[in-house]
Scaffold this active site. Sequence first.
Site, PDB file in Angstrom:
ATOM      1  N   HIS A  56       0.820  -1.215   0.000  1.00 35.98           N
ATOM      2  CA  HIS A  56       0.000   0.000   0.000  1.00 35.98           C
ATOM      3  C   HIS A  56       0.856   1.268   0.000  1.00 35.98           C
ATOM      4  O   HIS A  56       0.385   2.331  -0.390  1.00 35.98           O
ATOM      5  CB  HIS A  56      -0.990  -0.002   1.169  1.00 35.98           C
ATOM      6  CG  HIS A  56      -0.367   0.204   2.517  1.00 35.98           C
ATOM      7  ND1 HIS A  56       0.033  -0.835   3.328  1.00 35.98           N
ATOM      8  CD2 HIS A  56      -0.067   1.332   3.206  1.00 35.98           C
ATOM      9  CE1 HIS A  56       0.521  -0.360   4.456  1.00 35.98           C
ATOM     10  NE2 HIS A  56       0.477   0.962   4.408  1.00 35.98           N
ATOM     11  N   ASP A  86       0.095  -7.613   1.198  1.00 34.56           N
ATOM     12  CA  ASP A  86       0.536  -6.240   1.459  1.00 34.56           C
ATOM     13  C   ASP A  86       2.059  -6.142   1.465  1.00 34.56           C
ATOM     14  O   ASP A  86       2.646  -5.434   2.288  1.00 34.56           O
ATOM     15  CB  ASP A  86      -0.027  -5.705   2.774  1.00 34.56           C
ATOM     16  CG  ASP A  86       0.078  -4.173   2.859  1.00 34.56           C
ATOM     17  OD1 ASP A  86       0.135  -3.526   1.794  1.00 34.56           O
ATOM     18  OD2 ASP A  86       0.141  -3.646   3.986  1.00 34.56           O
ATOM     19  N   GLY A 160       3.812   6.154   8.291  1.00 32.66           N
ATOM     20  CA  GLY A 160       5.192   6.238   7.820  1.00 32.66           C
ATOM     21  C   GLY A 160       6.011   5.038   8.241  1.00 32.66           C
ATOM     22  O   GLY A 160       7.031   4.714   7.645  1.00 32.66           O
ATOM     23  N   ASN A 161       5.559   4.342   9.312  1.00 35.46           N
ATOM     24  CA  ASN A 161       6.228   3.106   9.719  1.00 35.46           C
ATOM     25  C   ASN A 161       5.946   1.962   8.746  1.00 35.46           C
ATOM     26  O   ASN A 161       6.694   0.981   8.704  1.00 35.46           O
ATOM     27  CB  ASN A 161       5.762   2.666  11.113  1.00 35.46           C
ATOM     28  CG  ASN A 161       6.646   3.195  12.233  1.00 35.46           C
ATOM     29  OD1 ASN A 161       6.165   3.909  13.102  1.00 35.46           O
ATOM     30  ND2 ASN A 161       7.924   2.839  12.206  1.00 35.46           N
ATOM     31  N   SER A 162       4.848   2.063   7.990  1.00 36.71           N
ATOM     32  CA  SER A 162       4.481   0.979   7.088  1.00 36.71           C
ATOM     33  C   SER A 162       5.616   0.651   6.132  1.00 36.71           C
ATOM     34  O   SER A 162       6.194   1.543   5.506  1.00 36.71           O
ATOM     35  CB  SER A 162       3.231   1.355   6.277  1.00 36.71           C
ATOM     36  OG  SER A 162       2.079   1.277   7.061  1.00 36.71           O
TER      37      SER A 162
END
Length: 309
Positions: A56, A86, A160-162
């Site tokens: 994503h 994902d 933002g950690n994704s």
Amino acid sequence: MSEDLGPLDAFSEAVIRVAERVLPSVVSVQVQTRRGTGGGSGSVLTPDGFILTSAHVVDGAKRVDVTFSDGGEVVADVTGRDTLSDLAVLRARGDVPPALARGDAAQLQVGQLVVAVGSPLGLAGSVTAGVVSALGRSLPTRSGRVIDEVIQTDAALNPGNSGGALADSAGRLVGVNTAVAGVGVGLAVPINATTERIIASLMRTGRVRRGWLGIAGTQVPLRPELAAKLGRKRGVQVAQVVPGSAAATAGLRAGDILVAIGGDPVATATDIQALMVEGTIGRRIEVTVWRNGALVDAVAVPRELTDEA
């Protein structure tokens, strides 16, 4: 480590040690799309420039820029995305830091120390620590499907950690941070045998092919006599059979309890997903169900799973 260190100091030393190993190999990912700009994080997979992130994060990307912890920047290309897990793989157009060592999330235990590294809120190189709060969680994706065996942690995660790294106490990548489910609840896609195959396929071909039976079901306990006969306690009860699917053509029905596919035992929906690999597409496989007090074998020919399936 000094013997006179207190528990807090010992914990701090462990986190510092992991941060030193992991930080150089975790990158900040900036993405430009038709809708504007966005960002996330990623981890260096290989010395020749492959980078792992969340699907994503790079959805609709027209340009991807990667920034390293030492301030270096390169442009990267999206090699492949898999919305069902994902996960996505990028390829940097330049030199990259050393690759992260990869661990196995299947070996994690509840209560184990984990460290999350990424770029929350655009703050590159951020480190948070916590424990594995639970294992085997399920995570709905934007495609409407579910990722199973997700890691739950209380390590602080923010937008933002994704795509960033979830590492164990040895500094090995065991998960890809993907979502914040609530205060103190972070989720990560595990690095295990299943996702390693997905990553390898994305690196090799840019896509992941899966077989599809066309059933929805839930885990149920088996009757004592059947459990004794099969040597396991659970199966998957079919709740729905998609019309026209491989399962429908094979004669599977709602209420059947699925116990094996191709001779391999099935006890969870995750087991079914793990068996529906590329090699099952278009191939006859035996599906064993418990129906009306007897074991029944049916032959199904899985089709390729698509976004429309």
